[in-house]
Design a protein around this motif. Structure first.
Motif, short mmCIF file in Angstrom:
data_model
loop_
_atom_site.label_atom_id
_atom_site.label_comp_id
_atom_site.label_asym_id
_atom_site.label_seq_id
_atom_site.Cartn_x
_atom_site.Cartn_y
_atom_site.Cartn_z
N LEU A 113 10.74 -7.18 1.49
CA LEU A 113 9.68 -6.45 0.79
C LEU A 113 8.79 -5.79 1.84
O LEU A 113 8.22 -6.47 2.70
CB LEU A 113 8.85 -7.40 -0.08
N VAL A 114 8.69 -4.48 1.78
CA VAL A 114 7.82 -3.72 2.68
C VAL A 114 6.58 -3.34 1.87
O VAL A 114 6.68 -2.65 0.86
CB VAL A 114 8.53 -2.45 3.19
N SER A 115 5.40 -3.79 2.29
CA SER A 115 4.21 -3.59 1.47
C SER A 115 3.04 -3.10 2.30
O SER A 115 2.98 -3.31 3.51
CB SER A 115 3.83 -4.90 0.77
N TRP A 116 2.09 -2.45 1.61
CA TRP A 116 0.90 -1.91 2.27
C TRP A 116 -0.22 -1.78 1.26
O TRP A 116 -0.02 -1.92 0.05
CB TRP A 116 1.21 -0.55 2.91
N SER A 117 -1.40 -1.50 1.77
CA SER A 117 -2.57 -1.33 0.92
C SER A 117 -2.55 0.05 0.25
O SER A 117 -2.29 1.06 0.91
CB SER A 117 -3.86 -1.48 1.74
N GLU A 118 -2.84 0.06 -1.02
CA GLU A 118 -2.88 1.32 -1.76
C GLU A 118 -4.00 2.22 -1.26
O GLU A 118 -3.89 3.44 -1.27
CB GLU A 118 -3.07 1.02 -3.25
N GLU A 119 -5.08 1.61 -0.78
CA GLU A 119 -6.24 2.39 -0.33
C GLU A 119 -5.99 3.04 1.03
O GLU A 119 -6.58 4.07 1.34
CB GLU A 119 -7.46 1.47 -0.25
N ILE A 133 4.33 -1.60 -7.58
CA ILE A 133 2.89 -1.86 -7.70
C ILE A 133 2.70 -3.35 -7.94
O ILE A 133 3.34 -3.93 -8.82
CB ILE A 133 2.28 -1.05 -8.86
N SER A 134 1.87 -3.98 -7.15
CA SER A 134 1.64 -5.42 -7.30
C SER A 134 0.60 -5.68 -8.38
O SER A 134 -0.33 -4.89 -8.58
CB SER A 134 1.20 -6.04 -5.97
N GLY A 135 0.79 -6.78 -9.06
CA GLY A 135 -0.15 -7.13 -10.12
C GLY A 135 -0.03 -8.59 -10.48
O GLY A 135 0.89 -9.30 -10.05
N GLY A 142 -2.08 -2.99 -4.03
CA GLY A 142 -0.98 -2.99 -3.08
C GLY A 142 0.21 -2.22 -3.60
O GLY A 142 0.40 -2.10 -4.81
N GLU A 143 1.02 -1.67 -2.69
CA GLU A 143 2.24 -0.97 -3.05
C GLU A 143 3.35 -1.43 -2.11
O GLU A 143 3.10 -2.08 -1.09
CB GLU A 143 2.07 0.54 -2.91
N GLY A 144 4.57 -1.07 -2.44
CA GLY A 144 5.66 -1.43 -1.56
C GLY A 144 7.01 -0.98 -2.07
O GLY A 144 7.11 -0.38 -3.15
N ARG A 145 8.04 -1.29 -1.31
CA ARG A 145 9.42 -1.02 -1.67
C ARG A 145 10.28 -2.12 -1.08
O ARG A 145 9.85 -2.87 -0.21
CB ARG A 145 9.87 0.36 -1.16
N VAL A 146 11.52 -2.20 -1.55
CA VAL A 146 12.42 -3.27 -1.14
C VAL A 146 13.59 -2.69 -0.36
O VAL A 146 14.11 -1.62 -0.69
CB VAL A 146 12.93 -4.05 -2.37
N MET A 147 14.00 -3.42 0.69
CA MET A 147 15.18 -3.05 1.47
C MET A 147 16.15 -4.22 1.51
O MET A 147 15.73 -5.37 1.67
CB MET A 147 14.80 -2.67 2.90
N HIS A 148 17.45 -3.93 1.37
CA HIS A 148 18.49 -4.94 1.53
C HIS A 148 19.25 -4.60 2.81
O HIS A 148 19.89 -3.55 2.90
CB HIS A 148 19.42 -4.94 0.32
N VAL A 149 19.14 -5.48 3.81
CA VAL A 149 19.69 -5.19 5.13
C VAL A 149 20.40 -6.42 5.69
O VAL A 149 20.19 -7.54 5.22
CB VAL A 149 18.58 -4.76 6.12
N PRO A 150 21.26 -6.24 6.71
CA PRO A 150 21.83 -7.41 7.41
C PRO A 150 20.72 -8.24 8.03
O PRO A 150 19.66 -7.72 8.40
CB PRO A 150 22.72 -6.77 8.48
N TRP A 151 20.96 -9.54 8.14
CA TRP A 151 19.92 -10.42 8.69
C TRP A 151 19.63 -10.06 10.15
O TRP A 151 20.57 -9.97 10.97
CB TRP A 151 20.36 -11.88 8.61
#
Length: 254
Positions: A52-58, A101-103, A9-18
């Motif tokens: 957390l925005v995440s998706w499959s690496e494949e 990268i998730s682990g 899995g992979e991803g990135r983080v966003m800080h946003v208003p609720w």
């Protein structure tokens, strides 16, 4: 020391208003199979959230290849209208991040026995996910175990940390093994689910049978290591560990 198993899995983080459409006192998990990614939204201070925005690496989605803040904003809003349009500043932050990268990290100690200044507990020590609902339970359990260790060691924090680590490391590893259930495979999954259903029915009739795993973890004081022992048959059917990526000394900065 630590063993690190890299997951797919992979991803990135966003800080946003609720987001106005979401309940502000809850954690939200969303998935879009058509868009190919998901959101895990945690409340933050001052009506904000960490997402957390995440998706499959494949199968990386179009979002993983976006090149402008406007494109990131549009893809997320189209996939999750209830999340709405993220500020362009947050979308630009998204683009500028290194991918996450998730682990799974398996530590052999919850205490930095080099300098002896750091212990880990709660979310820092346990990978529990959200499904089993064990994040807060583990934190309370660790805090109680450390308090007990301090009392038993007459206030000697170094000895207490060593005793705490000796007790809780095995509990953390046991919880991680339980988190990885049910075992893979259609037949294994079906048989495991059937057993859990049977346990729910029989235990509700006050018969001497363990309740389902979720109930056993969240509504009893049975140690995780004992629950793991009782589920050893299913844990043995979990997929083999992936290749270890590295082994070394775990350092925590505080």
């Amino acid at each position: 020391k630590e063993d690190v198993e890299i997951l797919g899995g992979e991803g990135r983080v966003m800080h946003v208003p609720w987001p106005a459409a979401l309940e502000p006192s809850a954690i939200h998990a969303m998935a879009s199979f058509s868009a190919g990614f998901g959101l895990f939204i945690i409340p933050g201070p001052h009506n904000t959230c960490c997402t957390l925005v995440s998706w499959s690496e494949e199968r990386p989605p179009a979002l993983a290849n976006a090149t402008s803040p406007q494109e990131v904003q549009r893809i997320i809003a189209d996939a999750f209208p209830q999340f709405g349009k993220a500020p362009l500043s947050a979308c630009e932050q998204f683009l500028n991040q290194e991918r996450l990268i998730s682990g799974i990290v398996r530590c052999d100690s919850y205490w930095d026995n080099g300098e002896g200044r750091v212990i880990i507990m709660g979310d820092a020590a346990h990978s529990t996910g959200g499904r089993l609902g064990q994040g807060a339970n583990s934190a309370f359990s660790d805090a109680a175990a450390f308090d007990q260790a301090v009392s038993q060691c007459d206030g000697n924090l170094r000895k207490a940390a060593e005793l705490y680590s000796e007790r809780q490391t095995k509990e953390g590893r046991a919880l991680l093994d339980l988190l990885l259930l049910p075992p893979p495979g259609l037949l294994n999954g079906f048989m495991y689910g059937l057993e859990q259903l049977g346990r729910g029915v029989l235990s509700s009739l006050a018969l001497p049978v363990d309740p389902p795993l979720q109930t056993l973890l969240s509504q009893t004081l049975v140690p995780f290591s004992e629950i793991r022992r009782r589920n050893a048959f299913w844990i043995a059917k979990q997929r083999p560990k992936q290749k270890k990526q590295r082994t070394g000394l775990l350092r925590t900065n505080a």
